[in-house]
Scaffold this active site. Structure first.
Site, PDB file in Angstrom:
ATOM      1  N   GLU A 188       7.507  32.476   0.788  1.00 42.44           N
ATOM      2  CA  GLU A 188       7.253  31.048   1.054  1.00 42.44           C
ATOM      3  C   GLU A 188       8.409  30.172   0.576  1.00 42.44           C
ATOM      4  OE1 GLU A 188       3.373  29.953  -0.412  1.00 42.44           O
ATOM      5  OE2 GLU A 188       2.431  30.695   1.409  1.00 42.44           O
ATOM      6  N   GLU A 390       0.293  36.757   5.300  1.00 43.64           N
ATOM      7  CA  GLU A 390      -0.783  36.215   4.465  1.00 43.64           C
ATOM      8  C   GLU A 390      -1.708  35.386   5.337  1.00 43.64           C
ATOM      9  OE1 GLU A 390       0.086  34.049   0.850  1.00 43.64           O
ATOM     10  OE2 GLU A 390       1.863  35.283   0.484  1.00 43.64           O
TER      11      GLU A 390
HETATM   12  C1  BG6 Z   1       0.594  31.604  -0.918  1.00 44.36           C
HETATM   13  C2  BG6 Z   1       1.284  32.506  -1.864  1.00 44.36           C
HETATM   14  O1  BG6 Z   1       0.979  30.323  -1.282  1.00 44.36           O
HETATM   15  O2  BG6 Z   1      -0.773  31.481  -0.907  1.00 44.36           O
HETATM   16  C3  BG6 Z   1       0.380  33.405  -2.680  1.00 44.36           C
HETATM   17  O3  BG6 Z   1       2.299  33.255  -1.272  1.00 44.36           O
HETATM   18  C4  BG6 Z   1      -0.901  32.654  -2.986  1.00 44.36           C
HETATM   19  O4  BG6 Z   1       1.080  33.802  -3.813  1.00 44.36           O
HETATM   20  C5  BG6 Z   1      -1.593  32.337  -1.680  1.00 44.36           C
HETATM   21  O5  BG6 Z   1      -1.756  33.314  -3.854  1.00 44.36           O
HETATM   22  C6  BG6 Z   1      -2.945  31.668  -1.813  1.00 44.36           C
HETATM   23  O6  BG6 Z   1      -2.840  30.587  -2.692  1.00 44.36           O
HETATM   24  P1  BG6 Z   1      -3.808  30.437  -3.924  1.00 44.36           P
HETATM   25  O7  BG6 Z   1      -3.316  29.299  -4.673  1.00 44.36           O
HETATM   26  O8  BG6 Z   1      -5.157  30.236  -3.352  1.00 44.36           O
HETATM   27  O9  BG6 Z   1      -3.726  31.707  -4.681  1.00 44.36           O
END
Ligand code: BG6
Length: 492
Positions: A188, A390
């Site tokens: 990211e 993701e």
């Molecule tokens: C992304 C990241 O921002 O979203 C992860 O690459 C992160 O590291 C994921 O965990 C979800 O965000 P969060 O804050 O809900 O864990």
């Protein structure tokens, strides 16, 4: 492992192409624990306290004895990876995305020689994955800059850090290139564009802002250094093994105009520059015109040197990985109220509520159609393979008395997003490598440091006060996803 009712139902859709990489994603610092074992140094996340929705995590000077640091133990994957890989194999996973914690390999970040015990851990992990037919997909830097590089060099605002990253990248490619084919440089990389939240500049680049700083100029300088580091790593990886696939990784929160008012459309176009700046350079090999204009108009010094153009041109990526959780909506004029717009929840100056969308308990909009829109946009803009690395549903889970978790909402979320993804591939012709839902094993939330914001298809018995046995239990979604993978996406 106790089996559960088969929750998959046939759909009228078709399967995805053979070889599609169905997987799951985590990051080293959010799952491993073992924060000071086998020679590991401190990283920028090791000094992040816990937080909660609306309660920011704090950055402490060092590891302070009276504070609680959720990443120290995390989900204890460092000690339990064998059991976890067995569970992942039981789901039929074809790939598993994780990161190599930089400070396991170079504890301070600026050493000449790597820490053998750190390399050996990832050897064992990648061997175990490969032995189960699961391809590792590896991010080099997932918010894990060694703390020393942040404190003593100022992180990526200092160009010397570029060479330290390149050495780390080379070390990893040389050691693991026969075990890992898919790589990404920075996780990211574009999530730090919004400098209103200090968490993002700190975790991505090890940078803190001082009173005398112009945040925008600092950001663009950091961006240039990190883009050079990414390009040098790509070039090194291809030199070491031309078969490696090395990608960029961006956070893609698709931006909608609030209405068909041309001013709103233009507001969305301009807001999108914030999303696209990093991948524009990583995919095309040069800074985009809109950013050069901004630099020139404001007289920013971002440290361009002779030869940088050639570095960026040579180090373009093989594919674009991205995270997709939500969309955001912007309205012309709303940036005047920028302080009120969400800074953790995918918002940006000028963002407003979208009346058509609901949201998770953490305020992240739920928008599967936005995933198809993102795939179309990125595919048409860049014309290279894409990889959804993701996507997922961060939610409270209820553990029943018998230990099961019936996470139907998570299944609904994933099903709707997979449907949208299939439409993008099968109807829009998007070239998509794979799909790795986030936090496939419960882990520490990045933005809040909570365990209770759970994404997993595998439950981990760990709570925000540090209690819990760390035992693993497949959730209902585990069996559902197993059948999705088994049918190559035909059965949702
Ligand atoms: C992304 C990241 O921002 O979203 C992860 O690459 C992160 O590291 C994921 O965990 C979800 O965000 P969060 O804050 O809900 O864990």
């Amino acid at each position: 492992m106790q089996n559960q009712q088969n929750v998959a139902t046939p759909t009228s859709g078709n399967a995805l192409p053979e070889g599609f990489l169905w997987g799951g994603a985590v990051a080293g610092h959010q799952i491993e624990g073992g924060w000071d074992e086998d020679g590991k140094g401190l990283s920028v996340v090791d000094v992040l306290t816990g937080g909660a929705h609306g309660v920011p995590r704090r950055i402490t000077e060092n590891v302070e004895p009276e504070e609680y640091y959720p990443n120290q133990v995390a989900s204890d994957f460092y000690h339990r990876y064998e059991e976890d890989v067995e569970l992942l194999a039981g789901m039929g996973l074809r790939c598993f995305r994780t990161s190599i914690q930089w400070s396991r390999i170079f504890p301070l970040g600026d050493e000449e020689e790597p820490n053998e015990a750190g390399l050996a851990f990832y050897d064992r992990l990648f061997d175990t994955l490969n032995a189960h037919g699961i391809q590792p997909v590896v991010t080099l830097s997932h918010f894990e800059l060694p703390l020393h590089l942040a404190r003593h060099y100022g992180g990526f605002r200092n160009r010397e850090v570029v060479a330290h990253f390149e050495r780390f990248a080379r070390t990893c490619f040389e050691r693991f290139h026969t075990k890992v084919r898919y790589w990404m440089t920075f996780n990211e990389i574009n999530n730090q564009m919004d400098t209103r939240n200090p968490l993002f500049l700190w975790t991505n680049s090890g940078v803190t802002l001082h009173e005398e700083d112009n945040p925008r100029e600092v950001l663009l300088r950091v961006a240039h250094n990190e883009l050079l580091a990414s390009a040098l790593a790509v070039t090194a990886g291809h030199e070491i093994d031309p078969d490696l696939k090395i990608g960029a990784m961006i956070s893609f929160v698709t931006v909608y105009p609030y209405s068909c008012d041309p001013q709103d459309i233009l507001a969305a176009d301009i807001a999108n520059h914030e999303r696209f700046l990093f991948p524009d350079v990583q995919v095309r090999g040069h800074w985009p015109a809109y950013a050069l204009k901004e630099i020139e108009a404001n007289g920013y010094d971002i440290g361009f040197q002779e030869g940088d153009d050639a570095i960026l041109r040579a180090g373009t990526v093989d594919y674009l990985g991205f995270s997709y959780y939500m969309s955001t909506t912007v309205k012309a004029g709303a940036e005047d109220h920028a302080e009120e717009s969400g800074i953790v929840d995918g918002g940006m100056p000028g963002s407003v509520d979208n009346p058509h969308l609901g949201a998770t308990d953490w305020g992240w909009t739920i928008d599967p159609t936005g995933l198809r829109h993102s795939l179309i946009t990125l595919s048409e803009r860049y014309d290279i393979p894409l990889f959804i690395v993701e996507n997922g549903y961060g939610a409270y889970d209820t553990v029943e008395e018998d230990g099961t978790v019936h996470d139907d909402d998570r299944i609904d979320y994933l099903r709707a997003h997979i449907e949208a993804m299939k439409d993008a591939v099968l109807k829009d012709g998007v070239d998509l490598i794979g799909y790795t839902p986030w936090g496939i094993i419960d882990l520490v939330s990045f933005t809040t440091g909570e365990m209770r914001k759970r994404y997993g298809l595998i439950h981990v018995d760990r709570n925000d006060d540090g209690s819990g046995t760390l035992a693993r239990t497949p959730k209902k979604s585990y069996y559902w996803y197993r059948d999705v993978i088994g049918s190559n996406g035909a059965q949702l």
